[in-house]
Design a protein around this motif. Structure first.
Motif, PDB file in Angstrom:
ATOM      1  N   UNK B 142      37.395  31.828  34.414  1.00 59.27           N
ATOM      2  CA  UNK B 142      37.188  32.759  33.302  1.00 59.27           C
ATOM      3  C   UNK B 142      36.405  33.985  33.757  1.00 59.27           C
ATOM      4  N   UNK B 143      35.423  33.770  34.624  1.00 59.88           N
ATOM      5  CA  UNK B 143      34.603  34.896  35.093  1.00 59.88           C
ATOM      6  C   UNK B 143      35.437  35.839  35.954  1.00 59.88           C
ATOM      7  N   UNK B 144      36.288  35.289  36.794  1.00 58.76           N
ATOM      8  CA  UNK B 144      37.164  36.139  37.618  1.00 58.76           C
ATOM      9  C   UNK B 144      38.069  36.967  36.708  1.00 58.76           C
ATOM     10  N   UNK B 145      38.574  36.329  35.673  1.00 58.27           N
ATOM     11  CA  UNK B 145      39.452  37.061  34.745  1.00 58.27           C
ATOM     12  C   UNK B 145      38.667  38.125  33.988  1.00 58.27           C
ATOM     13  N   UNK B 146      37.419  37.816  33.681  1.00 64.03           N
ATOM     14  CA  UNK B 146      36.606  38.812  32.978  1.00 64.03           C
ATOM     15  C   UNK B 146      36.426  40.062  33.848  1.00 64.03           C
ATOM     16  N   UNK B 147      36.170  39.869  35.108  1.00 67.84           N
ATOM     17  CA  UNK B 147      36.032  41.025  36.003  1.00 67.84           C
ATOM     18  C   UNK B 147      37.351  41.790  36.049  1.00 67.84           C
ATOM     19  N   UNK B 148      38.445  41.060  36.177  1.00 68.16           N
ATOM     20  CA  UNK B 148      39.757  41.710  36.272  1.00 68.16           C
ATOM     21  C   UNK B 148      40.042  42.532  35.024  1.00 68.16           C
ATOM     22  N   UNK B 149      39.732  42.000  33.858  1.00 68.99           N
ATOM     23  CA  UNK B 149      39.971  42.721  32.606  1.00 68.99           C
ATOM     24  C   UNK B 149      39.122  43.986  32.546  1.00 68.99           C
ATOM     25  N   UNK B 150      37.865  43.855  32.955  1.00 69.95           N
ATOM     26  CA  UNK B 150      36.962  45.012  32.954  1.00 69.95           C
ATOM     27  C   UNK B 150      37.505  46.123  33.834  1.00 69.95           C
TER      28      UNK B 150
END
Ligand code: FES
Ligand code: FES
Lengths: 779, 153
Positions: B142-150
Motif C-alpha cells: 500500500x505504501x509503494x502504491x501511495x508513493x506511485x499515486x503521489x
C-alpha cells in the motif's frame, strides 16, 4: 506478546513459595522435580493456596513481582514541559512502546507531541513484571498505567490549585496545562513540574480515572508509532546494533545436538584468520536445558565477519549425547503409535465409549504439525561488559529481569551488580524470552577480563538452536447421530512438553499446554474425553507465538469442517450448532485449571463472543457466495489468550496445484481496544505468520540435529505468496472497565485450519499434515 | 586500506577486501542501518544501493564496490524518492518490529526510481527478495502504491 505462562509460572510458583517454605529457587525447583514438577508448573497458585491458605492470585497479581502503578517510577516532567514516560515492557513490533505510554499520557492529559518514551532496564522490583509474552502487556498493565497517569494528573492539578490558592475542584488538567476554570488562568505542566514532584502520590482510592468519552488517545488509533522515524531512517537500535568502545565480536560453535559437548577442539586455523583475537571454550550445562547457554567454542574477533570465518576454521570433536537418536520421521511414527493407544485422561464427561456404540457414523482423523523455529528477523544478540565488578548488558530481550537474574547467577554477582539495558527487538515471538544468548555474552566478556563483547547469532545458529515449538499429533474421533450431530468426541493429543526444558521429562503436557485448545473446547457435546498419551522430548521445547494453540486449532477446526462435510451440512451452521446456546462457561468445568492465569469469574469462556466473531467474519467475507471452480472459502474460529478470533480465508488453487490467497477476513473480539491501529497490524502480521507456518514452516531433526540451515530450507512467506487483501474487523466494545483480552498471539491459530478448510472447499483435498508445501502440486 | 564512497563521502576501511560490505558498514563504520538477516542473499535485510541499483551487502565483498557510489538507509532521505518512501512508510505505520524495514525501504526506493507506476506483479517481483517475519507486506504494498499515486498527481 508471545509467551504463555510456563516458565514465569514456574518462577511465580518459586517466588511465592520462597517466603513460605524458605528454600532457594534452585532447590525448590529440584524439590518440585521430585514431587511432581509438571503438575506444579501448571498449578502454582493452587499449590500455594494449599500450603499458605492465601487466596489464589490471578492475572498481573500472580506474575513474578506483580505490578507497579507508582507515577514517580513511570513519569518524569521536565521544566521545559517534556514528559518522559517509562515503558517497562519490550518492544518487538507489537507497538507496546507506543501503546502503554499513550495510556499514561491520555490519563494525565499530556500532549503526545511533548512525550518522550524511555525504555526501562530489567528491574521488576521497581517496575513490576516485565516478561513480555503471553499477550499480557496491555491486559495486565492497562489499569496500572491509567492509574499512573491519573495520579500524575492529580498531582499537577493539586500543585496548580496550591499555587493559585483555590480549591482543587476548580482546576482541571487539559492538554499539557492546568486551567483554573473560573478565571481562565493556566499553568503549563513544565511550570508545575517542580511543585508537583514534591507532593505526595495520591491514594489509589482517591484517583479519578477518565470516562471513556474523555479519552484523547485510548481507543482512537491515530497516534503514529513512537519509533517510526528512527526505524525508517535506520537509526533504530536493536540488540545486534550495540557498539561500545573497544568492543569485540563473538560467534559460538554450539553442540549440534541437545545435551552434546566438546570432546576436544583445535583452534590453530581459526587463530590464523585475520581479525580473530581469541578462541574460548564455553562449558556445556547438564540437562534440563533451562535458559542455560549450550556451551561450545567461541571465536572472539575484531569484527563479526572475522569471527564467522574463524568459526568455520575450528576443528571440533563433539560428544553428541543421547539425543543423537532424534529423527523426525521416526518420531512421527512414534507419535502416531502413541495416539492410537489410550493415554492419560485429562478431561472426561459422559460416557464416550458407550456413545460410540450408538453412533450412526464414526469419523476419525489424525493431524500432524511439525516443530517450528521462531526465526525473528533479528537473530539473538547481546553485548556485555564488566567494569569494576558491575556487569552491563545491552540486549534484545523479552525477559529483562530473568536475564538480569541469570547473568548474576552465572557471574556470581549480586543482582544489583548487573544492569540489563533493553534495546528494540527485531521480532521476538518467544525466542527472546530465553536468555541463553545473554548469558553467553556475559561469560565471554568475563573471559576477556571485562572487555565488551557482542555475541551475534547467525541465522544458522538461530535455526539450529531455537527453543522449538513442539511437534504434535492430534487424533480426533467423533460419533455422529442420525442428523450428523456429534454424540461423542475423543481427542488424543501427543506432543513433547515445554516442561521438559525446565525439569525432568514426564512426557505429559502441562495444564498450561492442555489449556491451549485441547481441553477447553467449549462444544455442546454430551460425551467428551480428552487424552494425553506420552511424548518424549529430544530438543529444547519452547514457546512460539500462540504456542500449543497452533496444532490444536489446526486439528480441531479442521475436524469440525470434516464432520460438517460428512454430515452434508454448511460448515458455519455446523460450527455454531456445536457451540450451542450462548453461555459463559467456567473454565474449571472444562478441566482447565489454568485459564491463561486469569480469574475464571472475570474470564469465563463465552460462547456468545465466539459465535459473534463467527457471525461477523462470515457476513463480512460473504460466506456462502458462489465461487468458480478452484476457488474456496474456509472458516475457523478459536479462543485463546482470552480473546475470540474468527477467520475466513479465500484461496485459489490452479490446475497445477499452485495455491494463492486473494483475501483473508479476520474478526477479533479482544474486549475494549486500546490502540486499534496496532491491533490491526498485529492481525495482519499474525495472519501472514499463520500462512507461513501452514504452507512452509517445518524444522526437522536427523541424528539429533536440525536439518534446516537458513531461509532456503526454513522458508518464510514472502510478499508474492502472502494474502493479497487482509481485512480486519474489530468487534466494537467501549467497556474499558471490563477485562481485556490478548492481541499479539490469538490470531495465529485459526489461520492454518481456515486455510486448509478453504483448500478443501476449492479442491476436495483435505490437508492433515503441516506444512502444506507441495501437497497440492499436480505436476 | 580500502576507500569507499559511502553516502557521498570517502571512507577508509581497514579490512580485507573479501570482507562483505555489510560487516564493513556495520562493524567497520558504525552504519548499523543495514541489517543482518541471513548472510547468504536470502532475506534482503542488508539491501543497499550501489550506483543506484539495489544490492545485497552481505554477499558483496568491499573490493568489488571500490569506486562505486554506495548509499545506505542512513542517507536515503537525500534522495527525493527515498524521502517519499519514508514518508509513506510513516503515514501507513508500515513497521512492526522494524528490523527488515531499512532493507524494504531500500528495495522499494530502487523500484520506484525505475518504475513510477509499478503493478502488483512489479511489486511482487521487486519486493519478494525481502523477508518480513512480522508480516508487514500488505502495508508495504500500500505504501509503494501511495508513493506511485503521489508521483502521478
Ligand atoms: S542478510 Fe543479506 S540477504 Fe539476508
Ligand atoms: S517489521 Fe519485523 S521483520 Fe519486518
Amino acid at each position: 506478546m508471545n509467551m504463555p505462562e510456563m516458565p514465569t509460572e514456574i518462577a511465580s510458583a518459586t517466588d511465592e513459595n520462597l517466603s513460605i517454605i524458605n528454600v532457594s529457587r534452585r532447590s525448590f525447583l529440584k524439590d518440585m522435580a521430585l514431587t511432581g514438577f509438571v503438575l506444579a508448573a501448571g498449578f502454582p497458585s493452587l499449590l500455594i493456596a494449599a500450603e499458605s491458605a492465601q487466596p489464589k492470585k490471578y492475572g498481573a497479581d500472580a506474575m513474578p513481582h506483580g505490578w507497579v502503578d507508582n507515577p514517580l517510577v513511570f513519569v518524569a516532567i521536565a521544566e521545559d514541559g517534556t514528559v518522559t514516560i517509562v515503558c517497562h515492557r519490550s518492544e518487538m513490533g507489537q507497538g507496546i512502546r507506543t501503546s502503554l505510554p499513550m495510556v499514561v499520557a491520555d490519563e494525565m492529559e499530556a500532549n503526545w507531541l511533548h512525550v518522550k518514551v524511555e525504555q526501562a532496564p530489567g528491574d521488576e522490583v521497581k517496575y513490576g513484571n516485565q516478561d513480555t509474552d503471553g499477550s499480557r502487556s496491555m491486559r495486565h498493565y492497562f489499569m496500572p498505567m491509567r492509574r499512573v497517569g491519573a495520579a500524575a494528573r492529580q498531582m499537577l492539578e493539586t500543585a496548580a490549585a496550591q499555587h493559585w490558592q483555590v480549591p482543587v475542584s476548580e482546576v482541571k488538567a487539559e492538554l499539557h496545562q492546568v486551567v483554573h476554570v473560573k478565571s481562565g488562568k493556566t499553568l503549563s505542566f513544565g511550570e508545575l513540574a517542580k511543585a508537583a514532584a514534591k507532593l505526595p502520590v495520591p491514594d489509589r482510592d482517591s484517583l479519578r480515572l477518565k470516562q471513556p468519552a474523555e479519552f484523547r488517545y485510548i481507543g482512537k488509533g491515530w497516534l503514529k508509532i513512537i519509533d517510526g522515524q528512527n526505524i525508517v531512517s535506520g537509526k533504530a537500535q536493536y540488540g545486534i546494533d550495540t557498539r561500545l568502545p573497544d568492543m569485540l565480536y563473538a560467534v559460538v560453535a554450539r553442540p549440534p545436538v541437545l545435551g552434546g559437548k566438546v570432546i576436544k577442539y583445535d583452534a590453530k586455523q581459526a587463530l590464523k584468520v585475520p581479525g580473530v583475537v581469541k578462541v574460548v571454550e564455553l562449558k556445556s550445562s547438564p540437562l534440563p536445558a533451562d535458559f542455560n547457554p549450550l556451551g561450545g567454542v567461541a571465536v572472539i574477533a575484531r569484527n563479526t565477519w572475522a569471527a564467522i570465518q574463524g568459526r568455520k576454521a575450528l576443528n571440533i570433536d563433539w560428544d553428541h549425547g543421547p539425543h543423537a537418536v532424534y529423527d523426525s520421521d521416526a518420531y512421527k511414527a512414534e507419535l502416531e503409535a502413541a495416539v492410537r493407544q489410550p493415554g492419560k485422561v485429562v478431561r472426561n464427561e459422559g460416557d464416550v465409549d458407550a456413545a460410540f456404540k450408538t453412533a450412526q457414523k464414526q469419523i476419525t482423523a489424525e493431524y500432524y504439525a511439525p516443530h517450528l523455529a521462531q526465526a525473528p528477523m533479528e537473530p539473538p544478540a547481546a553485548t556485555a561488559r564488566i567494569v569494576k565488578g558491575h556487569c552491563e548488558v545491552w540486549t534484545c530481550t523479552q525477559a529483562p529481569q530473568v536475564s538480569r537474574e541469570r547473568v548474576a547467577k552465572w557471574l556470581k554477582l549480586p543482582e544489583d551488580k548487573v544492569t540489563v539495558h533493553v534495546t528494540l527487538l527485531g521480532g521476538g515471538f518467544g525466542r527472546k524470552s530465553k536468555p541463553d544468548y545473554v548469558i553467553e555474552a556475559a561469560l565471554l566478556s568475563q573471559a576477556m577480563h571485562g572487555q565488551p563483547v557482542k555475541v551475534t547469532w547467525t541465522r544458522e545458529d538461530d535455526l539450529h538452536h531455537a527453543y522449538f515449538h513442539t511437534v504434535s499429533l492430534e487424533r480426533l474421533e467423533a460419533g455422529l447421530d442420525a442428523d450428523g450431530k456429534p454424540l461423542t468426541w475423543l481427542h488424543r493429543s501427543a506432543a513433547p512438553s515445554i516442561a521438559s526444558t525446565f525439569g525432568p521429562d514426564s512426557k505429559h503436557q502441562m495444564p498450561v499446554e492442555l489449556g491451549m485448545g485441547v481441553i477447553n473446547v467449549p462444544f455442546a457435546i454430551p460425551n467428551i474425553r480428552i487424552e494425553n498419551p506420552e511424548a518424549e522430548a529430544h530438543t529444547r521445547i519452547g514457546w512460539f507465538r500462540s504456542v500449543s494453540n497452533i496444532p490444536r486449532a489446526f486439528a480441531v477446526q479442521s475436524f469440525v469442517a470434516e464432520l460438517a462435510a460428512a454430515a452434508g451440512r454448511d460448515h458455519k451452521d455446523y460450527l455454531l450448532d456445536l457451540l450451542g446456546a450462548d453461555r459463559k462457561i467456567d473454565p474449571g468445568s472444562l478441566s482447565d485449571v489454568w485459564n491463561h492465569g486469569e480469574s475464571p469469574q472475570l474470564y469465563p469462556v463465552d460462547t456468545g463472543r465466539l459465535r459473534r466473531v463467527i457471525d461477523v467474519v462470515t457476513r463480512e467475507s460473504g460466506w456462502g457466495r458462489a465461487l468458480p471452480a478452484g476457488r474456496g472459502l474456509g472458516l475457523a474460529a478459536h479462543y485463546s489468550f482470552l480473546t475470540y478470533v474468527g477467520v475466513v480465508v479465500e484461496v485459489v488453487v490452479d490446475e497445477a496445484g499452485k495455491l494463492s490467497i486473494p483475501r483473508v477476513d479476520i474478526a477479533i473480539d479482544c474486549g475494549a481496544q486500546v490502540n486499534p491501529e496496532r491491533i490491526r497490524s498485529q492481525m495482519e502480521g499474525a495472519c501472514i505468520m499463520g500462512v507461513s507456518l501452514a504452507t512452509l514452516g517445518e524444522i526437522s531433526f536427523k541424528n539429533g540435529a536440525v536439518q534446516q540451515d537458513n531461509f532456503h530450507a526454513y522458508q518464510l512467506t514472502r510478499m508474492d505468496d502472502a494474502p493479497r487483501d487482509i481485512r480486519v474487523h474489530l468487534l466494537p466494545s467501549a467497556e474499558y472497565d471490563a477485562p481485556l483480552g490478548g492481541v499479539g498471539e490469538p490470531a495465529v491459530p485459526p489461520i492454518a485450519p481456515a486455510l486448509c478448510n478453504a483448500i478443501f472447499a476449492a479442491t476436495g483435498q483435505r490437508i492433515r499434515q503441516l506444512p502444506i508445501k507441495e501437497q497440492l502440486r499436480k505436476d | 586500506m580500502i576507500s569507499l564512497n559511502i553516502n557521498g563521502a570517502m571512507r577508509q576501511i581497514d579490512l580485507p577486501g573479501d570482507t562483505p560490505l555489510l560487516w564493513a558498514l556495520r562493524d567497520g563504520l558504525g552504519l548499523t542501518g543495514a541489517k543482518y538477516g541471513c548472510g547468504i542473499a536470502l532475506c534482503g535485510a542488508c539491501t543497499v544501493h550501489v550506483d543506484g541499483e539495489p544490492l545485497l551487502a552481505c554477499v558483496t565483498p568491499i573490493a568489488d564496490v571500490v569506486g562505486k557510489r554506495i548509499v545506505t538507509i542512513e542517507a536515503i532521505d537525500q534522495d527525493p524518492t527515498g524521502q517519499k518512501v519514508q514518508t509513506a512508510w510513516l503515514n501507513l505505520d508500515v513497521p512492526q518490529c522494524g528490523y527488515c524495514q531499512p532493507g524494504q525501504i531500500m528495495a522499494a526506493t530502487a523500484l520506484l526510481k525505475h518504475n513510477q507506476a509499478p503493478t502488483d506483479a512489479d511489486i511482487d517481483k521487486a519486493m519478494s527478495r525481502n523477508i518480513c517475519r512480522c508480516g508487514t507486506y500488505p502495508r508495504i504494498r500500500a505504501a509503494i502504491k501511495q508513493v506511485a499515486t503521489e508521483v502521478k498527481s
